[in-house]
Design an enzyme around this catalytic site. Structure first.
Site: not given
Length: 430
Positions: A267, A364, A308
């Site tokens: 996560h 990210d 993703h």
């Protein structure tokens, strides 16, 4: 209210059962299975709840196929361009952007709540010197309920909003204190004249022996990152906050549960994994080799920060942060990993394998690079995520508590263990 119905046909009994279908503002319609067990005796089976709408929410909508993300109906691109993080916090909490007076009042409220109790500050002395900041965050945030027990009536709207302000205000203070404890440096108190992100940078990097000047570029980059991470619909940590809060647990306990969930590598740890991947690749000349490994299904290597689970197109947050990422690197990019990251992005975006599979860099990939360029240690990456996501967590908690249809979370299971059996005497056990 049901918009239409679907009919479920039981192949064994031949019976037909009608189930209502609901349509939201956007997104796929949902089948209401509330009465399914009562009508049929069946439960549904959905590991990971990937096909289950666990709640109704007015807060955030994302479309993974189109690459869209909206807070309260506002596109994330416009919010990142025209608003600061605290305006977005207000939006998530109240449903509308603040006007001038509301903005000033909200920011003043946050400023007045940034200090943490000195007794709470002493908690950090109980942690080992090299304790992970996320471990400290989980423990300290959970302990906040011991300091504000006089305003923990979750049915009181004023108490709920006071709690929201306290959490948003104190999270950077707690995060910076966790960093200072780990570094063995004295804690720095918040400064009321600084804005939200500038104050956090000051508490992180200032020292009593010298003046510290907040860099506007670092402050701006942090503010945009916080906006992009403020909420993301019913992700694992938000769902954890809702599930914990559904038992009427105090909000600090629910948020602490969310922090613990966020700490999971699958996560909130993705941006940390990006830098570990860059360290493994090591040099620009190795990029082609590692891209080949990423394409090989028999190889355990994975290209972190690309693609993703939800977005099947370009991550809209990545589009926004990419520009400021390059600006930050122009000023702070003295880390050889930064050149490697930019070259990896360039090559991967021209590779048909990644283009066909829509494996674009996600938020990210860029956030880890920015945090590294701004000299945040890897251990603080997920902490930064938690500071930003607190606004979303507490907004979802408030929405859930105020929902008259709220029920305590109680998922069902498909039991596959042994059938009923008798306990043998110990002398008869193998």
């Amino acid at each position: 209210m049901s918009d239409s119905k679907v009919v479920l046909q039981d192949s064994k009994s031949g019976q037909a059962h009608e189930l209502p279908v609901h349509q939201g503002t956007y997104g796929a319609p949902v089948i209401d299975i509330t009465s399914l067990n009562k009508q049929t005796g069946y439960f549904t089976y959905d590991p990971g709840f990937v096909s289950t709408a666990s709640c109704k929410s007015d807060i955030t909508y994302l479309d993974g196929n189109e690459g869209e993300l909206m807070y309260r109906g506002y596109p994330i691109e416009q919010l990142a361009e025209k608003c600061n993080f605290l305006e977005v916090c207000y939006l998530l909490l109240h449903g509308e952007l603040p006007n001038v007076g509301e903005k000033e009042s909200f920011e003043n409220s946050i400023v007045t709540h940034t200090l943490i109790n000195e007794s709470l500050l002493n908690f950090f002395k109980g942690f080992h010197y090299d304790a992970h900041p996320m471990a400290m965050m989980t423990g300290v945030v959970g302990s906040l309920s011991a300091f504000y027990h006089d305003s923990l009536d979750i049915q009181n709207p004023q108490h709920r909003m006071e709690t929201a302000h306290r959490l948003i205000a104190k999270m950077p203070t707690i995060a910076a204190a966790a960093y200072k404890h780990r570094m063995g440096e004295p804690f720095m108190y918040p400064q009321n004249h600084l804005n939200y992100c500038g104050n956090f940078l000051h508490m992180m990097y200032a020292r009593p022996v010298e003046e510290y000047e907040v860099d506007p570029m670092a402050e701006k980059a942090l503010d945009i990152l916080f906006i992009l991470h403020a909420d993301h619909e019913q992700n694992a940590s938000t769902s954890t906050v809702r599930l914990a809060g559904s038992s009427d647990a105090n909000p600090y306990a629910a948020i602490a549960a969310g922090i613990a969930c966020l700490w999971g590598a699958a996560h909130g740890g993705a941006n940390e994994a990006v830098l570990k991947m860059l360290d493994e690749i090591g040099d620009v000349k190795n990029i082609e080799k590692y891209l080949a490994k990423a394409k090989d299904k028999t190889d355990s290597f994975r290209l972190m920060g690309f693609g993703h689970r939800v977005y099947k197109n370009f991550d809209p947050r990545a589009k926004i942060i990419k520009t400021i990422c390059h600006q930050v690197l122009e000023k702070y990019g003295d880390d050889p990993r930064m050149e490697l990251a930019m070259r990896l992005e360039e090559i991967a975006l021209k590779d048909e394998y990644f283009i066909e599979r829509k494996l674009y860099p996600n938020v990210d990939f860029y956030s880890g690079i920015i945090y590294s360029a701004l000299k945040f240690p890897v251990e603080m990456f997920t902490v930064m995520f938690a500071i930003a996501r607190t606004a979303g967590w507490i907004s979802h908690w408030i929405e859930m508590i105020a929902d008259p249809s709220k029920k305590i979370g109680r998922p069902r299971q498909l039991y596959t263990g042994p059938a009923s059996r008798n306990v043998p005497d110990i002398s008869q056990r193998g």
